[in-house]
Design a protein around this motif. Structure first.
Motif, PDB file in Angstrom:
ATOM      1  N   GLN A  55       0.840  -1.198   0.000  1.00 23.49           N
ATOM      2  CA  GLN A  55       0.000   0.000   0.000  1.00 23.49           C
ATOM      3  C   GLN A  55       0.878   1.253   0.000  1.00 23.49           C
ATOM      4  OE1 GLN A  55      -1.541   1.341   3.745  1.00 23.49           O
ATOM      5  NE2 GLN A  55      -3.583   1.712   2.873  1.00 23.49           N
ATOM      6  N   GLN A  56       1.837   1.311   0.907  1.00 21.87           N
ATOM      7  CA  GLN A  56       2.707   2.482   1.019  1.00 21.87           C
ATOM      8  C   GLN A  56       3.537   2.684  -0.243  1.00 21.87           C
ATOM      9  OE1 GLN A  56       4.798   1.578   4.632  1.00 21.87           O
ATOM     10  NE2 GLN A  56       3.067   2.152   5.933  1.00 21.87           N
ATOM     11  N   ALA A  57       4.048   1.588  -0.808  1.00 23.44           N
ATOM     12  CA  ALA A  57       4.866   1.686  -2.017  1.00 23.44           C
ATOM     13  C   ALA A  57       4.046   2.209  -3.196  1.00 23.44           C
ATOM     14  CB  ALA A  57       5.469   0.329  -2.358  1.00 23.44           C
ATOM     15  N   LEU A  58       2.863   1.674  -3.403  1.00 22.99           N
ATOM     16  CA  LEU A  58       2.025   2.102  -4.524  1.00 22.99           C
ATOM     17  C   LEU A  58       1.667   3.576  -4.415  1.00 22.99           C
ATOM     18  CD1 LEU A  58      -0.358  -0.983  -4.730  1.00 22.99           C
ATOM     19  CD2 LEU A  58       1.343  -0.325  -6.454  1.00 22.99           C
ATOM     20  N   VAL A  59       1.220   3.983  -3.238  1.00 22.96           N
ATOM     21  CA  VAL A  59       0.774   5.360  -3.045  1.00 22.96           C
ATOM     22  C   VAL A  59       1.942   6.337  -3.183  1.00 22.96           C
ATOM     23  CG1 VAL A  59      -0.234   6.973  -1.371  1.00 22.96           C
ATOM     24  CG2 VAL A  59      -1.232   4.702  -1.675  1.00 22.96           C
ATOM     25  N   SER A  60       3.086   5.988  -2.655  1.00 27.51           N
ATOM     26  CA  SER A  60       4.221   6.910  -2.729  1.00 27.51           C
ATOM     27  C   SER A  60       4.820   6.983  -4.133  1.00 27.51           C
ATOM     28  CB  SER A  60       5.296   6.544  -1.710  1.00 27.51           C
ATOM     29  OG  SER A  60       5.886   5.308  -2.012  1.00 27.51           O
ATOM     30  N   GLU A  61       4.776   5.878  -4.878  1.00 29.24           N
ATOM     31  CA  GLU A  61       5.356   5.866  -6.222  1.00 29.24           C
ATOM     32  C   GLU A  61       4.483   6.574  -7.254  1.00 29.24           C
ATOM     33  OE1 GLU A  61       6.163   1.791  -7.231  1.00 29.24           O
ATOM     34  OE2 GLU A  61       7.602   1.580  -5.586  1.00 29.24           O
ATOM     35  N   ARG A  62       3.165   6.405  -7.151  1.00 35.28           N
ATOM     36  CA  ARG A  62       2.264   6.998  -8.160  1.00 35.28           C
ATOM     37  C   ARG A  62       0.981   7.495  -7.502  1.00 35.28           C
ATOM     38  NH1 ARG A  62       2.710   2.311 -12.454  1.00 35.28           N
ATOM     39  NH2 ARG A  62       0.850   1.857 -11.344  1.00 35.28           N
ATOM     40  N   PRO A  63       1.055   8.619  -6.803  1.00 33.11           N
ATOM     41  CA  PRO A  63      -0.124   9.136  -6.100  1.00 33.11           C
ATOM     42  C   PRO A  63      -1.268   9.563  -7.023  1.00 33.11           C
ATOM     43  CG  PRO A  63       1.695  10.698  -5.954  1.00 33.11           C
ATOM     44  CD  PRO A  63       2.238   9.444  -6.589  1.00 33.11           C
ATOM     45  N   ALA A  64      -1.002   9.753  -8.294  1.00 35.60           N
ATOM     46  CA  ALA A  64      -2.076  10.099  -9.227  1.00 35.60           C
ATOM     47  C   ALA A  64      -2.911   8.871  -9.600  1.00 35.60           C
ATOM     48  CB  ALA A  64      -1.503  10.736 -10.492  1.00 35.60           C
ATOM     49  N   VAL A  65      -2.361   7.687  -9.380  1.00 37.73           N
ATOM     50  CA  VAL A  65      -3.042   6.443  -9.732  1.00 37.73           C
ATOM     51  C   VAL A  65      -3.583   5.723  -8.500  1.00 37.73           C
ATOM     52  CG1 VAL A  65      -2.768   4.171 -10.836  1.00 37.73           C
ATOM     53  CG2 VAL A  65      -1.570   6.165 -11.758  1.00 37.73           C
ATOM     54  N   PHE A  66      -2.841   5.789  -7.389  1.00 36.57           N
ATOM     55  CA  PHE A  66      -3.183   5.056  -6.174  1.00 36.57           C
ATOM     56  C   PHE A  66      -3.406   6.010  -5.010  1.00 36.57           C
ATOM     57  CE2 PHE A  66      -0.256   2.332  -8.619  1.00 36.57           C
ATOM     58  CZ  PHE A  66      -1.104   1.247  -8.863  1.00 36.57           C
ATOM     59  N   GLU A  67      -4.436   5.722  -4.230  1.00 36.49           N
ATOM     60  CA  GLU A  67      -4.714   6.473  -3.013  1.00 36.49           C
ATOM     61  C   GLU A  67      -4.812   5.500  -1.854  1.00 36.49           C
ATOM     62  OE1 GLU A  67      -8.220   8.968  -3.067  1.00 36.49           O
ATOM     63  OE2 GLU A  67      -8.119   9.020  -5.258  1.00 36.49           O
TER      64      GLU A  67
END
Length: 114
Positions: A55-67
């Motif tokens: 969760q943390q990796a996805l949100v930090s890498e691409r905040p426009a795609v993942f929240e």
């Protein structure tokens, strides 16, 4: 790069023992009574169960795609904007969400188990 909602539904339909619960604003997906995902047609987003680390990796890498959606029971849920993801990555995330909820014997029987 955008994924249509029909692609998401095909990915979910390929998984074993998925149960759907239709709500007024969303559809929830479970495997043997354990929730692993949601779909909101109005916003064309999905919510998926992941590990806290993922969760943390996805949100930090691409905040426009993942929240970040919420965290519960040692898992982190993410909102995925279908307009910003490709079909292969979405399929991996959906499978992982399902795997985190499915019993081990069902995961072992999956044709695409890792």
């Amino acid at each position: 790069m955008a994924v249509r909602s029909a692609v998401f539904h095909r990915v979910v339909d390929a998984l074993d023992e998925v149960e759907r619960a239709e709500g007024n604003e969303y559809t929830a997906f479970s495997v043997r009574g354990k929730r692993f995902g949601y779909y909101w047609p109005r916003t064309e987003t999905v919510g998926l169960k992941q590990t806290l680390t993922e969760q943390q990796a996805l949100v930090s890498e691409r905040p426009a795609v993942f929240e970040e959606q919420f965290s519960s029971g040692g898992f982190g849920w993410v909102v995925v904007h279908l307009a910003g993801i490709d079909a292969d990555e979405l399929a991996e995330l959906v499978y992982e969400a399902w795997r985190l909820s499915a019993p081990e014997e069902l995961v072992a029987e999956a044709p695409f188990s890792r």
